[in-house]
Design an enzyme around this catalytic site. Structure first.
Site, mmCIF file in Angstrom:
data_model
loop_
_atom_site.group_PDB
_atom_site.id
_atom_site.type_symbol
_atom_site.label_atom_id
_atom_site.label_comp_id
_atom_site.label_asym_id
_atom_site.label_seq_id
_atom_site.Cartn_x
_atom_site.Cartn_y
_atom_site.Cartn_z
ATOM 1 N N GLU A 148 40.790 35.186 50.833
ATOM 2 C CA GLU A 148 39.342 35.365 50.732
ATOM 3 C C GLU A 148 38.669 34.102 51.236
ATOM 4 O O GLU A 148 39.022 33.002 50.816
ATOM 5 C CB GLU A 148 38.869 35.590 49.290
ATOM 6 N N GLU A 165 42.086 36.812 41.466
ATOM 7 C CA GLU A 165 41.642 35.499 41.011
ATOM 8 C C GLU A 165 41.887 35.225 39.521
ATOM 9 O O GLU A 165 40.958 34.956 38.762
ATOM 10 C CB GLU A 165 40.156 35.301 41.349
#
Length: 401
Positions: free
Chosen positions: A317, A199
């Site tokens: 995710e 991320e």
């Protein structure tokens, strides 16, 4: 036949079938015509995140938890797991300081890869974290400052030559020889892909240009110079930047300094990823509104992966906290899985999804609200397993078209 003998026979049959399945699925996963393939056939999957595998496996007495999760996941039909290949500073650090490693923790990662191979589960391994958990880019900045380097903020991680040098040094873990399998990581087909960062975000440049030009291209090229057998992805959440301004309307109300389009157009990046946490990003909105946004989020990126990037897409995710109720989570997951399956069936780029996250029994201290223990959550387990089987069946049907 006694129960003990019968159980032994069943266990032996399971291991035999698993070995035959693993042999049939050997080989590196690749990309062709915007979709994943394995041994020349389409590869679709349902999978999971278990970030903690190496951390736990660093203690041999706890390795049974890794085995439990991988075995149960394989039994449920899950074929891909995303996990960390980093732990920078702190408890059970893999990298104690720049270039200094704890062999005990490295052997934990060796075990994870060996067990994944044993149970036919492919791995996506991430090199570093955006967040402070397990060190992250803040730990790299601390190391540099401690060495006398002038760093103004954590986002210089993407631009400062010393910090980029530190990361490149860690990326060289791809050349490690596994102490258990005796196969170098870069030669092990158990690994599906490497991930540059979990991320990435850059609060210093919301356009996404700094991450794209100054970092992704350089790091991606470096990874490929060491390992050109494995796939590579960035680790992005999917936020849009300045390259297509109108797409920013799809974001959940803000930008994070990345650009889904430009970051994934880089040649060395093999597939695109998105993440989604509607209960965090759209907190306060109804379940119905969150599901509607989720469907739009997935479809928008699928369209861009298909029409602009021409690369596979993975929902790497996603999850919903069980604190909102098991029934609410099951409805959410069923909806997400249905969208993923339908887009994969429509053709092209949708490769699969990875739920956050699977845990073993007795890991309550790791529970972030999103944890799922297969077997302890029977309705959720059934939803996950059903998705795995229909994605595999879809891949087989596509192979015969």
């Amino acid at each position: 036949m006694s129960y003990t003998h019968r159980r032994s026979c069943i266990s032996g049959l399971f291991l035999l079938l698993l070995a035959l399945s693993c042999e049939a699925n050997s080989g590196f996963i690749g990309v062709k015509d915007s979709h994943f393939e394995l041994n020349g056939s389409p590869f679709l999957f349902n999978g999971f995140n278990s970030y903690w595998l190496m951390h736990v496996a660093a203690d041999p007495a706890e390795r049974y938890k890794v085995t439990e999760v991988l075995k149960d996941a394989s039994t449920a039909g899950l074929s891909v797991c995303r996990t960390w290949a980093f732990s920078d500073g702190g408890d059970r650090a893999l990298q104690i300081s720049p270039g200094v490693y704890d062999e005990r923790v490295f052997q934990g990662l060796d075990f994870v890869i060996a067990e994944a191979k044993k149970y036919g589960v492919r791995l996506i391994l991430s090199f570093v974290n955006q967040w402070n958990d397990f060190g992250g880019k803040a730990e790299y900045v601390w190391w540099a400052r401690n060495a006398g380097v002038q760093i103004s903020n954590d986002d210089e991680f993407y631009t400062h030559p010393i910090l980029k040098k530190y990361l490149k040094n860690h990326i060289e873990v791809v050349t490690r020889l596994n102490s258990i399998t005796k196969v170098a990581y870069k030669d092990d087909a158990t690994i599906m892909a490497w991930e540059l960062m979990n991320e990435p975000r850059d609060q210093a440049d919301y356009s996404g240009k700094t991450v794209n030009v100054g970092w992704v291209q350089e790091m991606a090229s470096f990874v490929k110079s060491l390992d050109n057998k494995h796939l590579l992805e960035v680790g992005m959440e999917g936020f849009y930047g300045d390259s297509i301004p109108e797409r920013k309307l799809v974001n959940p109300g803000y930008q994070v300094g990345t650009d889904f389009i430009s970051n994934h157009l880089i040649n060395e990046i093999d597939f695109a990823t998105i993440h989604a946490y509607t209960d965090q990003w759209l907190s306060g909105q109804s379940d119905e509104a969150q599901l509607a946004w989720m469907e739009k989020w997935i479809r928008s990126h699928w369209e861009d992966a298909r029409n602009i990037l021409k690369k596979p897409l993975v929902l790497a995710e996603f999850g919903k906290s069980s604190r909102s109720g098991e029934g609410s989570r099951d409805i959410f997951m069923s909806s997400v899985y249905r969208n993923v399956y339908n887009l994969a069936k429509e053709g092209g780029t949708m490769g699969g999804s990875l739920v956050w996250q699977l845990m073993a029994h007795g890991m309550e201290n790791y529970d972030d609200g999103y944890s799922i223990v297969l077997g302890l959550n029977p309705s959720t387990t059934q939803i996950i397993s059903n998705q795995a089987h229909i994605m595999t069946a879809l891949a087989h049907s596509l192979n015969h078209e």
